[in-house]
Design a protein around this motif. Structure first.
Motif, short mmCIF file in Angstrom:
data_model
loop_
_atom_site.label_atom_id
_atom_site.label_comp_id
_atom_site.label_asym_id
_atom_site.label_seq_id
_atom_site.Cartn_x
_atom_site.Cartn_y
_atom_site.Cartn_z
N ALA A 19 -16.02 62.02 -30.06
CA ALA A 19 -16.66 62.28 -28.77
C ALA A 19 -15.89 61.62 -27.63
N TYR A 20 -15.36 60.42 -27.88
CA TYR A 20 -14.59 59.76 -26.83
C TYR A 20 -13.32 60.54 -26.50
N CYS A 21 -12.64 61.02 -27.52
CA CYS A 21 -11.45 61.84 -27.28
C CYS A 21 -11.82 63.13 -26.56
N GLY A 22 -13.01 63.65 -26.86
CA GLY A 22 -13.49 64.82 -26.15
C GLY A 22 -13.70 64.54 -24.68
N LEU A 23 -14.18 63.33 -24.35
CA LEU A 23 -14.35 62.95 -22.96
C LEU A 23 -13.00 62.88 -22.24
N LEU A 24 -11.99 62.36 -22.92
CA LEU A 24 -10.66 62.31 -22.33
C LEU A 24 -10.14 63.72 -22.06
N GLU A 25 -10.37 64.62 -23.01
CA GLU A 25 -9.94 66.00 -22.83
C GLU A 25 -10.66 66.65 -21.65
N LEU A 26 -11.95 66.37 -21.52
CA LEU A 26 -12.73 66.94 -20.42
C LEU A 26 -12.23 66.44 -19.07
#
Length: 245
Positions: free
Chosen positions: A9-16
């Motif tokens: 989820a944290y990596c997803g936040l970075l991608e977003l």
């Protein structure tokens, strides 16, 4: 809950953030960037978990600022393992700053006295890292400290008014986002974001606040056993590892 406390989820936040055209900046190079985000991490408890999250950020092509406590019972920045962890974070392209805990000093200090203590600790951390430390954050700051807006030549205060007035500040303190960070990023309504996360809360799989803290406390037995094994030969003849859990 807006974002799970998992590495995925944290990596997803970075991608977003990248999808919404936020440029990743730090406390020194943001001024000429209209749309940017500053990522900050306070290391309150675990250097190992900090290294893990720092590696994931580097893999994603992101750099951030990691604030280190000099005065804590949870880790020792001067130890061999502490030095290895901090140098690993630096080698990944991240910045190390000072996490300053005012409770170790007498209450009621004048601002000039507090500033001198911050400078002293920055110099101590600089000596340990053999790298100049030029940022600091406050650990559990009092209302007086929050309102002081300390200005120190050559050292950036992450709690300075600039980073709370000109930036939208978002934090996961106590393993809870006080505002829906992912939704806020997705709207793109703020040009500048200042995001604080604590690596201590993040794991491969989602788990509760109680389990996170409980596992950390129990892991201390294992760490202490390994430390004793480094100093006592054939410790297994005295106490087996499976007897400490």
């Amino acid at each position: 809950m807006d974002v799970e406390f998992t590495y995925r989820a944290y990596c997803g936040l970075l991608e977003l953030l990248r999808e919404k055209d936020y440029m990743f900046r730090n406390y020194h190079n943001y001024s000429n960037t209209r749309r940017c985000v500053i990522l900050r991490h306070d290391i309150d408890s675990s250097l190992d978990q900090a290294v893990r999250l720092a590696e994931l950020e580097a893999k994603a092509g992101v750099s951030s600022t990691w604030f280190i406590l000099l005065r804590t019972n949870f880790y020792n920045v001067a130890s061999k393992s502490g030095q290895q962890a901090l140098r690993r974070i630096q080698a990944l392209g991240h910045e190390i700053g000072l996490h300053f805990d005012e409770v170790f000093y007498p209450p009621g200090l004048e601002p000039d006295q507090m500033i001198q203590n911050i400078i002293k600790e920055c110099r101590l951390l600089s000596a340990l890292l053999e790298t100049r430390v030029s940022t600091f954050s406050m650990h559990r700051p009092s209302q007086g400290t929050l309102g002081a807006d300390y200005h120190i030549p050559g050292i950036v205060n992450s709690y300075g008014k600039t980073f709370f007035q000109d930036f939208k500040y978002l934090s996961d303190s106590r393993r809870r986002w006080r505002e829906p960070v992912e939704s806020i990023v997705r709207t793109g309504m703020y040009e500048r974001l200042h995001i604080l996360t604590h690596a201590f809360w993040y794991y491969e799989e989602e788990q509760s606040l109680e389990k996170t803290i409980g596992e950390f406390i129990r892991s201390a037995n294992q760490e202490r056993y390994q430390q004793m094994a480094e100093n006592i030969s054939n410790i297994q003849s005295i106490l087996r590892e499976d007897e400490i859990n």
